[in-house]
Design a protein around this motif. Structure first.
Motif, PDB file in Angstrom:
ATOM      1  N   UNK A   1      -4.605  73.695  11.447  1.00 35.91           N
ATOM      2  CA  UNK A   1      -3.720  74.401  10.982  1.00 35.91           C
ATOM      3  C   UNK A   1      -3.635  75.915  11.526  1.00 35.91           C
ATOM      4  N   UNK A   2      -4.821  76.445  11.479  1.00 37.55           N
ATOM      5  CA  UNK A   2      -5.148  77.803  12.057  1.00 37.55           C
ATOM      6  C   UNK A   2      -4.616  77.813  13.368  1.00 37.55           C
ATOM      7  N   UNK A   3      -5.066  76.786  14.387  1.00 38.22           N
ATOM      8  CA  UNK A   3      -4.488  76.893  15.712  1.00 38.22           C
ATOM      9  C   UNK A   3      -3.097  76.823  15.814  1.00 38.22           C
ATOM     10  N   UNK A   4      -2.518  76.075  15.148  1.00 44.52           N
ATOM     11  CA  UNK A   4      -1.001  75.886  15.020  1.00 44.52           C
ATOM     12  C   UNK A   4      -0.575  77.157  14.509  1.00 44.52           C
ATOM     13  N   UNK A   5      -0.934  77.872  13.833  1.00 47.97           N
ATOM     14  CA  UNK A   5      -0.433  79.085  13.164  1.00 47.97           C
ATOM     15  C   UNK A   5      -0.340  80.398  14.198  1.00 47.97           C
ATOM     16  N   UNK A   6      -1.905  80.143  15.245  1.00 47.26           N
ATOM     17  CA  UNK A   6      -1.757  81.195  16.071  1.00 47.26           C
ATOM     18  C   UNK A   6      -0.689  81.018  17.098  1.00 47.26           C
TER      19      UNK A   6
ATOM     20  N   UNK B   1      10.303  80.665  10.639  1.00 48.87           N
ATOM     21  CA  UNK B   1      10.186  79.770   9.386  1.00 48.87           C
ATOM     22  C   UNK B   1       8.833  79.067   9.609  1.00 48.87           C
ATOM     23  N   UNK B   2       8.511  78.714  11.271  1.00 51.06           N
ATOM     24  CA  UNK B   2       7.584  77.763  11.491  1.00 51.06           C
ATOM     25  C   UNK B   2       6.204  78.420  11.170  1.00 51.06           C
ATOM     26  N   UNK B   3       6.071  79.793  11.425  1.00 51.78           N
ATOM     27  CA  UNK B   3       5.000  80.669  11.048  1.00 51.78           C
ATOM     28  C   UNK B   3       4.592  80.543   9.586  1.00 51.78           C
ATOM     29  N   UNK B   4       5.484  80.990   8.847  1.00 51.09           N
ATOM     30  CA  UNK B   4       5.477  81.058   7.225  1.00 51.09           C
ATOM     31  C   UNK B   4       5.034  79.614   6.719  1.00 51.09           C
ATOM     32  N   UNK B   5       5.415  78.256   7.283  1.00 48.42           N
ATOM     33  CA  UNK B   5       4.780  77.188   7.033  1.00 48.42           C
ATOM     34  C   UNK B   5       3.692  76.892   7.430  1.00 48.42           C
ATOM     35  N   UNK B   6       3.329  77.527   8.680  1.00 51.05           N
ATOM     36  CA  UNK B   6       1.695  77.643   9.144  1.00 51.05           C
ATOM     37  C   UNK B   6       0.886  78.383   8.197  1.00 51.05           C
ATOM     38  N   UNK B   7       1.350  79.416   7.719  1.00 47.80           N
ATOM     39  CA  UNK B   7       0.735  80.300   6.792  1.00 47.80           C
ATOM     40  C   UNK B   7       0.340  79.470   5.452  1.00 47.80           C
ATOM     41  N   UNK B   8       1.459  78.877   4.875  1.00 51.76           N
ATOM     42  CA  UNK B   8       1.156  78.168   3.468  1.00 51.76           C
ATOM     43  C   UNK B   8       0.177  76.940   3.956  1.00 51.76           C
ATOM     44  N   UNK B   9       0.432  76.315   4.997  1.00 48.07           N
ATOM     45  CA  UNK B   9      -0.296  75.303   5.490  1.00 48.07           C
ATOM     46  C   UNK B   9      -2.043  75.488   5.246  1.00 48.07           C
ATOM     47  N   UNK B  10      -2.280  76.769   5.982  1.00 51.93           N
ATOM     48  CA  UNK B  10      -3.560  77.523   6.235  1.00 51.93           C
ATOM     49  C   UNK B  10      -4.153  77.676   4.734  1.00 51.93           C
ATOM     50  N   UNK B  11      -3.339  78.373   3.965  1.00 52.46           N
ATOM     51  CA  UNK B  11      -3.821  78.627   2.599  1.00 52.46           C
ATOM     52  C   UNK B  11      -4.130  77.400   1.666  1.00 52.46           C
TER      53      UNK B  11
END
Length: 529
Positions: A228-233, A340-350
């Motif tokens: 998830x962190x890799x996807x967020x980056x 939107x994709x970045x926000x979803x990634x942040x939620x998933x990482x959290x």
């Protein structure tokens, strides 16, 4: 040999001199023996035959449900112990034989006489029993056999019921004892579970298994967190590139290249989620070698491979499609999508970080619990083992009590041991004792033997010498001569008359016995007819 013949001849001539004494003795013995024999009362035999049928259809039907005693052995033992003192005393009361017994000694004599007189015979394997009793009173003999038949049947049923009642009483006592032990074991187990409620799990796994499971979940969560962190980056880089004014085609292609996971495969994802939840449930109940777990993991692997193929096809289709120069509105839409994709990634990482933190805390708690959990688990295993043993014993006792109840009902049911009266009690028409046809010749023979012995004894007490040689041998003195007796005709007639009287007396004795035997035979034949 000649000397022996001479001695026998001399003894016979001496006994002939005392023939009248022998004849009188023979008559006396014959008369006394005949009187005694005819004064002996006739004795009649009462008998009955009983067949015990131990082959019942209920036996195979109740096989395994009720305890089936060895009925053949019980009946055999009963037949051997039937003529016991308690049964004879009961027989005396049932047949009213104690009415004429006024003293204790008379009662004892009556009981001993019955024990010797009553007989029970068996043919062995056929379970056919014959009861017999000989008595001068025909009605008394019949009452005795009727009472014996009743005692024989009732003793079997009573012994069976007594054994069943004793078994039920014993089992009830044991069940009550084990019931209290079971309650105590349940109380100890309940108190232990309340004291260690935090250490208990619904799946029944030990501390080592729980620690291994939590470690696997923690490793999986950390892997998902890194993904998830890799996807967020990647989403951040794409958004920065979009905002810095990169071409729409490059931004779109980079977005598709970096965020391949953004392509949705909802059907495959739903099936994967369901299979993973099913796998977690199976792992809580079975080991990794269980066939269901192996099959589920294989299906998950196949679905993951299918998802990768579908994402790769969607990515190729997106890259192959021509992308026109984006207008400002198109750039804004791409920027919004990236945001939107970045926000979803942040939620998933959290969310994954929270999961990793929780599993880390669980792992630490489980690892700390491994220091004390073996002792607690050993105590729990001992309590469960004691409870299981007591519970099994209690259930076995309850089952055996029910089996004893069914066995008692089976013993009392018709056909389990069927006593069939083949021949009812009856008394023989012909006396079985005394056998006068046999006793009369014996009395005659005894009288003749006594007569001969009396003559021989008299000749020995007052010897008579018929020649000189016997006198010399007896006295040991030399015999100088003998004087002959001149017998005249009158002496010869007297001697012949004496011989005739002796033969008449002897023949009369034998003839009277023959007449008595014929008379007894005729009377016996009339009784039978």
């Amino acid at each position: 040999m000649e000397e022996f013949v001479q001695q026998v001849s001399s003894a016979a001539r001496s006994m002939w001199s005392y023939r009248w004494a022998g004849l009188i003795a023979a008559w006396v013995v014959a008369v006394l023996g005949s009187v005694v024999m005819f004064r002996i009362p006739d004795r009649y035999e009462a008998s009955a035959r009983i067949y015990v049928d131990t082959q019942s259809i209920l036996k195979p039907l109740m096989q395994g449900l009720a305890v089936q005693p060895n009925v053949d052995q019980q009946v055999g033992m009963l037949s051997r112990t039937l003529i016991s003192r308690p049964n004879i005393e009961k027989l005396v009361r049932m047949a009213d034989l104690d009415l004429k017994s006024e003293s204790k000694a008379q009662q004892e004599a009556l009981i001993e006489s019955l024990q010797k007189s009553v007989e029970i015979k068996t043919t062995g394997r056929d379970n056919l029993y014959t009861l017999s009793y000989i008595e001068s009173d025909r009605d008394k003999a019949k009452r005795v056999i009727q009472s014996m038949v009743s005692i024989f049947v009732e003793s079997s049923l009573g012994a069976s019921r007594k054994d069943t009642d004793s078994a039920k009483v014993f089992l009830d006592e044991q069940i009550k004892s084990y019931e209290s032990k079971l309650e105590e074991a349940e109380t100890r187990l309940k108190d232990f579970r309340l004291r260690n409620i935090d250490m208990q799990t619904g799946d029944g796994k030990d501390s080592a298994s729980r620690l291994t499971e939590i470690n696997q979940l923690l490793a999986r969560s950390r892997l998902e967190l890194r993904e998830a962190e890799q996807a967020r980056e990647a989403a951040k880089r794409q958004l920065e590139a979009e905002r810095s004014g990169a071409t729409a085609n490059t931004v779109t292609q980079g977005l598709m290249a970096e965020s391949a996971t953004s392509f949705a495969t909802p059907e495959v994802d739903a099936r994967l989620d369901a299979l993973r939840r099913n796998l977690d449930g199976l792992l809580q109940r079975y080991t990794d070698a269980h066939p269901d777990i192996i099959t589920t993991r294989r299906l998950i692997k196949e679905l993951e491979e299918q998802k990768r193929r579908e994402v790769a096809e969607l990515r190729k289709a997106a890259l192959a499609s021509p992308v026109p120069v984006l207008a400002t509105s198109t750039q804004n839409a791409a920027t919004q999508e990236l945001s939107r994709l970045l926000a979803n990634s942040e939620v998933m990482v959290a969310a994954l970080r929270a999961r990793v933190t929780e599993y880390t805390a669980r792992f630490a708690a489980a690892k700390a619990a491994t220091r004390t959990s073996p002792q607690i688990e050993a105590e729990a295993a001992q309590l469960n083992r004691d409870y299981a043993i007591i519970k099994k014993s209690y259930e076995d006792l309850v089952g055996r009590r029910q089996s004893a109840v069914m066995s008692g009902d089976l013993d009392m049911a018709s056909g389990v041991a069927d006593f069939r009266l083949i021949d009812p009690p009856r008394v023989s028409q012909k006396p079985v004792a005394p056998n006068r046809l046999l006793l009369l010749p014996m009395v005659l023979a005894a009288s003749l033997v006594i007569g001969l012995f009396s003559s021989f004894a008299a000749a020995q007490l007052r010897p008579v010498f018929n020649d000189g040689s016997s006198l010399g041998s007896r006295t040991g003195l030399p015999v100088l001569g003998t004087v002959s007796l001149i017998v005249n005709d009158e002496d010869r007639r007297t001697d012949q008359m004496g011989k005739f009287r002796f033969l008449a007396g002897t023949g009369g004795l034998v003839g009277l016995f023959m007449i008595a035997m014929v008379t007894v035979s005729i009377l016996t034949a009339r009784q039978i007819g």
